[in-house]
Write an enzyme that holds these catalytic residues in place. Structure first.
Site, PDB file in Angstrom:
ATOM      1  N   ILE A  67     -17.636  27.792 -15.456  1.00  0.00           N
ATOM      2  CA  ILE A  67     -17.463  28.954 -14.701  1.00  0.00           C
ATOM      3  C   ILE A  67     -18.680  29.925 -15.398  1.00  0.00           C
ATOM      4  CG2 ILE A  67     -15.325  29.877 -15.949  1.00  0.00           C
ATOM      5  CD1 ILE A  67     -14.838  31.214 -13.112  1.00  0.00           C
ATOM      6  N   ALA A  68     -19.233  30.592 -14.421  1.00  0.00           N
ATOM      7  CA  ALA A  68     -20.273  31.750 -15.071  1.00  0.00           C
ATOM      8  C   ALA A  68     -20.752  32.448 -13.998  1.00  0.00           C
ATOM      9  CB  ALA A  68     -21.478  30.963 -15.588  1.00  0.00           C
ATOM     10  N   GLU A 111     -11.643  24.294 -21.428  1.00  0.00           N
ATOM     11  CA  GLU A 111     -11.778  24.776 -22.700  1.00  0.00           C
ATOM     12  C   GLU A 111     -12.625  26.120 -22.798  1.00  0.00           C
ATOM     13  OE1 GLU A 111     -10.893  20.297 -22.341  1.00  0.00           O
ATOM     14  OE2 GLU A 111     -12.300  21.450 -21.507  1.00  0.00           O
ATOM     15  N   TYR A 145      -8.697  34.246 -18.640  1.00  0.00           N
ATOM     16  CA  TYR A 145      -7.558  32.965 -18.301  1.00  0.00           C
ATOM     17  C   TYR A 145      -6.311  33.660 -18.483  1.00  0.00           C
ATOM     18  CZ  TYR A 145     -12.076  30.593 -18.456  1.00  0.00           C
ATOM     19  OH  TYR A 145     -13.470  30.235 -18.191  1.00  0.00           O
ATOM     20  N   ASN A 196     -14.962  33.252 -27.496  1.00  0.00           N
ATOM     21  CA  ASN A 196     -15.365  33.755 -26.340  1.00  0.00           C
ATOM     22  C   ASN A 196     -13.897  34.601 -25.989  1.00  0.00           C
ATOM     23  OD1 ASN A 196     -16.140  34.691 -23.690  1.00  0.00           O
ATOM     24  ND2 ASN A 196     -16.762  32.607 -22.992  1.00  0.00           N
TER      25      ASN A 196
END
Length: 159
Positions: free
Chosen positions: A80-81, A114, A126, A119
């Site tokens: 995801i970005a 992961e 999350y 980060n």
């Protein structure tokens, strides 16, 4: 959690081959060890069964993407970005919410991903969705770059 679109002109759509230049630009801006254009090309060209590639698009511009896999009551979020120019605008939340709705509608009961131990912004995102650390993968992102394994079960949605 219901998808809340942070912008009226933002859409959540399947990734197309024409999106690759923009997706690869985001990938290269966001990750030290980006996925290759070969990976994206091959993945988008092969018939999809349980792999999902989606983009967040503002008008004609891809501003983020998410890639996930579903199989036998379990899903794995692979990537995801969000474009650095568009971060902190709710786009990551929108992508994750939209993907989780698809995952749960399909009957998957657990979702894994992961994230690099370093980060912290991603970990914060999350955790907001009920993901919890359930393990660690040593050297997952290369030598001395460990990753946490996060898990979210369908039972967390009820709380």
């Amino acid at each position: 959690m219901t998808t809340r679109n942070p912008h009226p002109n933002l859409t959540y759509e399947p990734m197309l081959m024409d999106d690759l230049p923009q997706v690869l630009a985001i990938e290269n801006q966001c990750f030290e060890d980006p996925w290759s254009d070969t990976y994206f090309n091959l993945s988008l060209k092969r018939p999809r069964s349980r792999e999902y590639f989606y983009v967040a698009r503002r008008e004609q511009t891809v501003v983020g993407y998410i890639i996930f896999y579903m199989l036998h009551e379990e899903a794995q979020i692979w990537n995801i970005a969000v474009s650095p120019a568009c971060q902190r605008q709710g786009i990551g939340k929108y992508l994750l919410t939209s993907a989780l709705e698809m995952i749960h509608a399909d009957g998957e009961r657990e979702v894994f991903l992961e994230v690099a131990v370093s980060n912290l912004p991603a970990q914060y995102l999350y955790r907001q969705f009920g993901f919890r650390i359930c393990g660690i993968r040593k050297d997952y992102y290369g030598r001395y770059k460990d990753a946490y394994v996060f898990r979210k079960g369908v039972e967390e949605d009820a709380t």
